[in-house]
Design an enzyme around this catalytic site. Structure first.
Site, short mmCIF file in Angstrom:
data_model
loop_
_atom_site.label_atom_id
_atom_site.label_comp_id
_atom_site.label_asym_id
_atom_site.label_seq_id
_atom_site.Cartn_x
_atom_site.Cartn_y
_atom_site.Cartn_z
N CYS A 3 0.87 -1.18 0.00
CA CYS A 3 0.00 0.00 0.00
C CYS A 3 0.90 1.23 0.00
O CYS A 3 2.08 1.15 -0.35
CB CYS A 3 -0.99 -0.02 1.17
SG CYS A 3 -0.23 0.02 2.82
N ASN A 6 2.36 1.44 4.29
CA ASN A 6 2.67 0.18 4.97
C ASN A 6 2.39 0.26 6.47
O ASN A 6 3.08 -0.35 7.28
CB ASN A 6 4.12 -0.27 4.71
CG ASN A 6 4.44 -1.71 5.13
OD1 ASN A 6 5.54 -2.02 5.53
ND2 ASN A 6 3.46 -2.59 5.09
N CYS A 8 -1.36 0.86 7.40
CA CYS A 8 -2.79 0.59 7.58
C CYS A 8 -3.25 -0.67 6.83
O CYS A 8 -3.58 -1.68 7.45
CB CYS A 8 -3.64 1.77 7.11
SG CYS A 8 -3.38 3.27 8.07
N ARG A 9 -3.26 -0.62 5.49
CA ARG A 9 -3.87 -1.71 4.71
C ARG A 9 -2.96 -2.92 4.54
O ARG A 9 -3.37 -4.06 4.83
CB ARG A 9 -4.30 -1.18 3.33
CG ARG A 9 -5.44 -0.20 3.40
CD ARG A 9 -5.61 0.55 2.10
NE ARG A 9 -4.49 1.47 1.88
CZ ARG A 9 -4.34 2.21 0.79
NH1 ARG A 9 -5.22 2.13 -0.18
NH2 ARG A 9 -3.30 3.03 0.69
N SER A 10 -1.75 -2.72 4.03
CA SER A 10 -0.91 -3.90 3.73
C SER A 10 -0.49 -4.68 4.99
O SER A 10 -0.35 -5.91 4.89
CB SER A 10 0.29 -3.53 2.85
OG SER A 10 1.10 -2.54 3.43
N ASP A 119 -8.27 3.84 1.22
CA ASP A 119 -7.27 4.23 2.21
C ASP A 119 -8.00 4.69 3.48
O ASP A 119 -8.73 5.68 3.45
CB ASP A 119 -6.44 5.37 1.61
CG ASP A 119 -5.34 5.83 2.55
OD1 ASP A 119 -5.35 5.41 3.72
OD2 ASP A 119 -4.49 6.60 2.09
P1 4NP Z 1 -1.75 2.84 4.12
O1 4NP Z 1 -2.40 4.17 4.71
O2 4NP Z 1 -1.23 3.16 2.74
O3 4NP Z 1 -2.89 1.88 4.07
O4 4NP Z 1 -0.67 2.42 5.08
C1 4NP Z 1 -1.74 5.39 4.74
C2 4NP Z 1 -0.88 5.65 5.76
C3 4NP Z 1 -0.24 6.88 5.83
C4 4NP Z 1 -0.50 7.83 4.86
C5 4NP Z 1 -1.36 7.56 3.83
C6 4NP Z 1 -1.98 6.33 3.77
N1 4NP Z 1 0.13 9.11 4.93
O5 4NP Z 1 -0.20 9.97 4.12
O6 4NP Z 1 0.99 9.31 5.80
#
Ligand code: 4NP
Length: 146
Positions: A3, A6, A8-10, A119
């Site tokens: 993602c 790294n 939240c989702r992955s 997201d």
């Molecule tokens: P992820 O979520 O891609 O599912 O880990 C996010 C985590 C942090 C951010 C964006 C999405 N950020 O902008 O910091």
């Protein structure tokens, strides 16, 4: 499992698929990474830790890293959580073999209405829905390759 951050989702995708493999006795090597570098070294987001825990999965041992060129040769399949991750991953592939390893994880579910795992970073209520779609996708992956 890839993602953006790294965190939240992955990490959820990694934890869910590892849990299913353990239960099925499948000896697959599973990891996750982000296309971005902001959270390198961080534990998963506490909301992901919480939703995983509610479903009996511990992801607290994970630590964020970014995608690197070895991932493309080492892993057989690289799952992108959304279309932006897919585009970035494809842009970094060095040849058709590497590019061919990259898939959208939700495309593993027959007739799923959306292509991208949303997201949840700015949506506290999104984590349960993300867990459920990744759980479904991981069931489909096990059914296909397990
Ligand atoms: P992820 O979520 O891609 O599912 O880990 C996010 C985590 C942090 C951010 C964006 C999405 N950020 O902008 O910091």
């Amino acid at each position: 499992m890839v993602c953006l951050g790294n965190i939240c989702r992955s990490p959820l995708a990694e934890g869910i698929l590892k849990d299913k493999c353990k239960k099925k006795g499948l000896n697959w090597e599973i990891d996750s990474a982000g296309t971005g570098r902001w959270h390198v070294g961080s534990q998963p987001d506490k909301r992901s830790i919480e939703v995983a825990k509610n479903h009996g999965i511990d992801i607290t041992d994970q630590s964020a890293r970014s995608v690197n060129s070895n991932d493309y040769s080492y892993y057989d399949i690289i799952y992108a959580m959304d279309t932006m991750n897919l585009r970035d991953l494809k842009a970094w592939a060095v040849d058709a073999n590497e590019e061919g390893k990259i898939r959208l994880i939700l495309n593993e579910i027959d007739n799923f209405p959306t292509e991208s795992v949303p997201d949840p970073y700015f949506n506290d209520n999104g984590f349960e829905a993300v867990f459920n779609m990744l759980d479904k996708a991981c069931d489909a992956i096990i059914k296909k390759y397990g």
